[in-house]
Design a protein around this motif. Structure first.
Motif, PDB file in Angstrom:
ATOM      1  N   ARG A 129       0.675  -1.138  -0.147  1.00 59.94           N
ATOM      2  CA  ARG A 129       0.147   0.004   0.082  1.00 59.94           C
ATOM      3  C   ARG A 129       0.852   1.327  -0.116  1.00 59.94           C
ATOM      4  O   ARG A 129       0.549   2.198  -0.643  1.00 59.94           O
ATOM      5  N   ALA A 130       1.952   1.171   0.668  1.00 59.99           N
ATOM      6  CA  ALA A 130       3.035   2.447   0.732  1.00 59.99           C
ATOM      7  C   ALA A 130       3.538   2.667  -0.644  1.00 59.99           C
ATOM      8  O   ALA A 130       3.618   3.754  -1.112  1.00 59.99           O
ATOM      9  N   LEU A 131       3.773   1.568  -1.139  1.00 58.69           N
ATOM     10  CA  LEU A 131       4.524   1.669  -2.583  1.00 58.69           C
ATOM     11  C   LEU A 131       3.427   2.224  -3.651  1.00 58.69           C
ATOM     12  O   LEU A 131       3.823   3.007  -4.404  1.00 58.69           O
ATOM     13  N   ARG A 132       2.034   1.740  -3.463  1.00 57.96           N
ATOM     14  CA  ARG A 132       1.220   2.370  -4.326  1.00 57.96           C
ATOM     15  C   ARG A 132       0.851   3.850  -4.237  1.00 57.96           C
ATOM     16  O   ARG A 132       0.203   4.521  -5.080  1.00 57.96           O
ATOM     17  N   ARG A 133       1.481   4.518  -3.162  1.00 59.77           N
ATOM     18  CA  ARG A 133       1.599   6.082  -3.295  1.00 59.77           C
ATOM     19  C   ARG A 133       2.353   6.483  -4.107  1.00 59.77           C
ATOM     20  O   ARG A 133       2.324   7.621  -4.774  1.00 59.77           O
ATOM     21  N   PRO A 141       3.355  10.782  -6.679  1.00 55.93           N
ATOM     22  CA  PRO A 141       4.140   9.666  -6.990  1.00 55.93           C
ATOM     23  C   PRO A 141       5.255   9.996  -7.665  1.00 55.93           C
ATOM     24  O   PRO A 141       5.556  11.161  -8.151  1.00 55.93           O
ATOM     25  N   ASP A 142       6.152   9.028  -7.631  1.00 59.20           N
ATOM     26  CA  ASP A 142       7.434   9.346  -8.418  1.00 59.20           C
ATOM     27  C   ASP A 142       7.240   8.515  -9.973  1.00 59.20           C
ATOM     28  O   ASP A 142       8.092   9.019 -10.913  1.00 59.20           O
ATOM     29  N   PHE A 143       6.521   7.458 -10.161  1.00 60.05           N
ATOM     30  CA  PHE A 143       6.364   6.700 -11.081  1.00 60.05           C
ATOM     31  C   PHE A 143       4.903   6.548 -11.703  1.00 60.05           C
ATOM     32  O   PHE A 143       4.116   6.135 -10.648  1.00 60.05           O
TER      33      PHE A 143
END
Length: 346
Positions: free
Chosen positions: A98-102, A184-186
């Motif tokens: 979930r943290a990644l999907r930010r 986001p970054d990506f």
């Protein structure tokens, strides 16, 4: 072009190694035994560098969208690894995912299907803020939603309206605002302009480029439209039947392709100069794309390749550098070297 020479030499934000996504094929009534697999993504090595736009092109059904989804773990990889900023995405639990999907998000293809018709624009854009606990409080979130709508060129007053009140281009802007809510970054742009009118496509492409410069975003731009990909990309990766067969800078791939499939794709793109259009070579590939559940042995492009020769049915060519960062998976540059046969593909 969106990037610079420094960007092209920069560090890698997303890296896939031997990435595989296979979907089971089942038959046999109620028990439905597995009888095979659709190899949608079949051993992809790919790098997306920080701050660049990597264009991903290929025919419909080649695995582009599945690859984009696998990089974000929206579909589960069957094998291989995906690293995001040095973290192995494939090993993350639900909380870390979930943290990644930010930081890693998607802009979906169909703006008519990707927005909830029962939810206002403001609620749609605010949802990631609520999920990730950003800008707590109703007023703070409303202010942030207004900022995001302005960022994508929309009046904040539309926040109370519903998706059916907007055109396709406006809906896609809402989708972009939603994707940017978590800072986001990506961003994976999955055929983000495919369902839009041509004039609106240009507006959305210009918006994406402006946002990249303004926010320092990294894009994977998935599309079957080579003209659009050449316009926005720093580098281009070409997919065929679940595998990347060529990758290089936009100038290298569009100006001097090193794989027969890339040449065939480029020959199908219209040229605005009538004289050049009449004179240029057209490459018509024989047959249809093989089924991803029955991939040919050896080189998977050999059944349609006008240059197929002895090693092609038996040896699967690896993606290897041909020159200056441009790589191709073709025996013309491998088994026999870049000689007389290699000249035939140019």
């Amino acid at each position: 072009m969106t990037g610079t020479s420094e960007t092209l030499r920069g560090d890698v934000l997303v890296r896939a190694r031997d990435l595989q996504v296979h979907f089971p094929v089942r038959a046999g009534g109620l028990r439905r035994k597995r009888v095979g697999a659709v190899r949608a993504v079949d051993g992809v090595d790919l790098e997306v560098r920080r701050g660049e736009t990597l264009g991903l092109v290929g025919e419909s059904g080649c695995g582009k969208s599945t690859l984009g989804n696998a990089l974000l773990r929206l579909v589960e990889p069957t094998g291989g690894t995906v690293e995001f900023d040095g973290t192995d995405v494939t090993a993350l639990g639900k909380r870390d995912l979930r943290a990644l999907r930010r930081r890693a998000v998607m802009v979906f293809q169909d703006p008519y299907a990707s927005l909830d018709p029962r939810t206002t624009v403001g609620q749609t854009v605010a949802e990631p803020l609520e999920v990730h606990g950003l800008h707590p409080g109703r007023q703070a979130r409303a202010a942030r939603v207004a900022e995001l709508l302005e960022l994508v060129g929309m009046d904040p007053s539309v926040a109370s309206r519903y998706p059916h009140e907007f055109s396709g281009g406006q809906r896609q802007r809402v989708g972009i605002a939603r994707a940017l809510a978590g800072e986001p970054d990506f961003v994976v742009c999955d055929e983000a302009i495919a369902s839009l009118d041509v004039s609106v496509q240009a507006q959305v492409l210009n918006l994406l480029r402006r946002l990249q410069r303004q926010l320092g975003l990294t894009y994977l731009f998935v599309s079957h439209d080579l003209s659009a990909v050449r316009h926005v990309s720093d580098r281009i990766a070409v997919m065929y039947l679940g595998r990347v067969v060529e990758v290089g800078t936009a100038e290298q791939v569009s100006g001097d392709p090193q794989h027969p499939y890339t040449r065939a794709l480029l020959s199908a793109v219209p040229v605005p100069d009538p004289v050049r259009e009449r004179r240029r070579e057209r490459i018509v590939l024989a047959g249809d794309v093989p089924s991803a559940s029955k991939v040919p042995s050896g080189c998977r492009f050999r059944t349609r390749c006008p240059h197929a020769f002895e090693p092609c049915p038996d040896v699967d060519p690896a993606l290897q550098e041909v020159r200056g960062g441009q790589a191709a998976a073709c025996h013309l540059h491998g088994v026999v070297g870049v000689g007389d046969r290699a000249d035939a593909v140019r």
